[in-house]
Design an enzyme around this catalytic site. Structure first.
Site, PDB file in Angstrom:
ATOM      1  N   HIS A 230       1.124  -1.475   0.098  1.00 50.71           N
ATOM      2  CA  HIS A 230      -0.216   0.193  -0.057  1.00 50.71           C
ATOM      3  C   HIS A 230       0.823   1.212   0.144  1.00 50.71           C
ATOM      4  O   HIS A 230       0.217   2.239   0.357  1.00 50.71           O
ATOM      5  CB  HIS A 230      -0.908   0.110   0.934  1.00 50.71           C
ATOM      6  N   GLU A 260      -3.521  -6.264  -9.741  1.00 54.14           N
ATOM      7  CA  GLU A 260      -2.345  -5.856  -8.889  1.00 54.14           C
ATOM      8  C   GLU A 260      -1.386  -6.906  -9.397  1.00 54.14           C
ATOM      9  O   GLU A 260      -1.238  -8.320 -10.152  1.00 54.14           O
ATOM     10  CB  GLU A 260      -1.950  -6.110  -7.471  1.00 54.14           C
ATOM     11  N   GLU A 356      -3.081 -13.158  -3.824  1.00 60.24           N
ATOM     12  CA  GLU A 356      -2.532 -12.492  -4.039  1.00 60.24           C
ATOM     13  C   GLU A 356      -1.180 -12.639  -3.314  1.00 60.24           C
ATOM     14  O   GLU A 356      -1.119 -12.085  -2.390  1.00 60.24           O
ATOM     15  CB  GLU A 356      -2.921 -11.013  -3.375  1.00 60.24           C
TER      16      GLU A 356
END
Length: 400
Positions: A230, A260, A356
């Site tokens: 982040h 992503e 992820e």
């Protein structure tokens, strides 16, 4: 002049992301939970729950908002600064409260709930100050936390929600391709991020001409900035051989989706390629485990073992996936559907979850940087459907 504590200001045509029947079905689920808990009314205060049950996604700017739900009524409570926009964007009734006197917000709520009732509220969102005002202004005979029940309901998506999420995944792919096209040595992170954001916002407006447009964003990280998932965008200039992290987040009527990917500028060294390929293998293995009946904690432990066998588990930094729906980087979280050791949820058809995995190697180590791939999977009766289209891995993502 007689200035009211609250009033109704309804004008214009309504435009909502879903049909009235969709919202009535959601409210029916909430009312069933209320009945089981013996609640006569609920005062919802979070952005995600108000949006989920009414369609209205508020802009707080320091003012409180609410959705009040009883056995018969559903009423959003909004600030006077917004005029009739909340009514145009909500299912059910809307009351506007004024600034003329302190606690008009609670007077508006009390006009729906009455006093001395059994009230549900969101303990994970309502502040101690607002809870004290609830107790003082509404004088409930009893109050109880309804947030866990609402989260469990939001975790299982309707067909209409899945259709919107599917659009979001496609928009994220478009942002990813725009970012890939903008990557080159000498370009700044911020310029590349803007290319992806602009492409997504144009596409959202094309697909949803009646929506409100806000909150779509990109985190595009390079070099050492890839170490955190982040990390904000900077003005760092890309150099040949840099590791990159592409993160596209289109927001459609409060619904978040994501793409992503790991990339490299121009070339990838052998040490980095080895870690990248290992993370891709982890990603593919993890996706193979996601099917109805799978246990979140058990899936996590299986992926942990996969990485431990390759002596890479020490580079894992967070969970392997999470739910999708009405959530964002500043509101909402369906914490009951995450791929972590402490989550005992079992996957069901209709859930939407990411895979992820991320490996982060410290600066100075061979292959230093953060490696992350991310796909969105819709659980089906037979297994899952991967709704992410942008390719992952070295064959497509060494660019510039």
């Amino acid at each position: 002049m007689d200035r009211p504590a609250f009033y109704r200001f309804h004008q214009g045509d309504r435009a909502l992301p879903f049909s009235a029947s969709e919202y009535e079905a959601r409210l029916a689920g909430l009312r069933a939970a209320m009945a089981e808990a013996g609640l006569e009314a609920c005062v919802l205060s979070s952005m995600h729950n108000i949006a989920y049950y009414s369609g209205f996604l508020y802009c707080s700017f320091g003012r409180p908002y609410a959705l009040v739900v009883t056995a018969t009524d559903s009423v959003t409570v909004s600030a006077g600064i917004d005029a009739a926009q909340p009514w145009r964007r909500c299912h059910g009734d809307n009351i506007t409260y004024t600034d003329w006197a302190r606690n008009n917000y609670w007077r508006a709520i009390g006009s729906v709930t009455g006093t001395g009732r059994v009230i549900g509220y969101e303990a994970d969102h309502m502040t101690l100050t607002q809870k004290a005002l609830l107790d003082h202004m509404l004088a409930p005979s009893r109050s109880a936390d309804i947030a866990p029940d609402t989260m469990r309901q939001r975790m299982r998506k309707s067909d209409a929600e899945i259709a919107l999420i599917r659009h979001g995944a496609q928009v994220a792919d478009i942002g990813g391709y725009a970012i890939r096209d903008a990557i080159r040595p000498g370009a700044r992170e911020i310029d590349i991020a803007m290319a992806g954001r602009d492409a997504m916002e144009v596409e959202i407006a094309k697909r949803f001409p009646d929506a409100e447009y806000r909150d779509t964003w990109v985190w595009f990280q390079s070099g050492i900035n890839t170490d955190g998932a982040h990390n904000p965008v900077t003005a760092r200039v890309l150099q040949r051989g840099d590791i990159l992290s592409l993160n596209c987040f289109p927001m459609i009527s409060g619904y978040y989706t994501a793409l992503e990917r790991t990339l490299f500028v121009g070339e990838v060294d052998d040490a980095s390629l080895k870690i990248w390929e290992a993370n891709v293998a982890t990603h593919e293995y993890g996706m193979s485990l996601l099917r109805p009946g799978a246990h979140c904690a058990a899936v996590t432990e299986q992926i942990n073992a996969f990485l431990a066998e390759r002596d890479l588990l020490q580079y894992r930094t967070f969970g392997y996936g999470h739910s999708f729906g009405i959530l964002s980087h500043y509101y909402g979280r369906e914490a009951g559907l995450e791929l972590r050791e402490d989550i005992d949820t079992v996957l069901d058809p209709g859930m939407v979850i990411s895979m992820e995995p991320m490996l982060t190697l410290p600066d100075g180590a061979p292959g230093a940087g953060g490696y992350r791939e991310h796909d969105i999977l819709v659980m089906t009766d037979e297994g899952h459907e991967n709704i992410t289209g942008y390719p992952f891995g070295p064959a497509f993502n060494v660019v510039g």
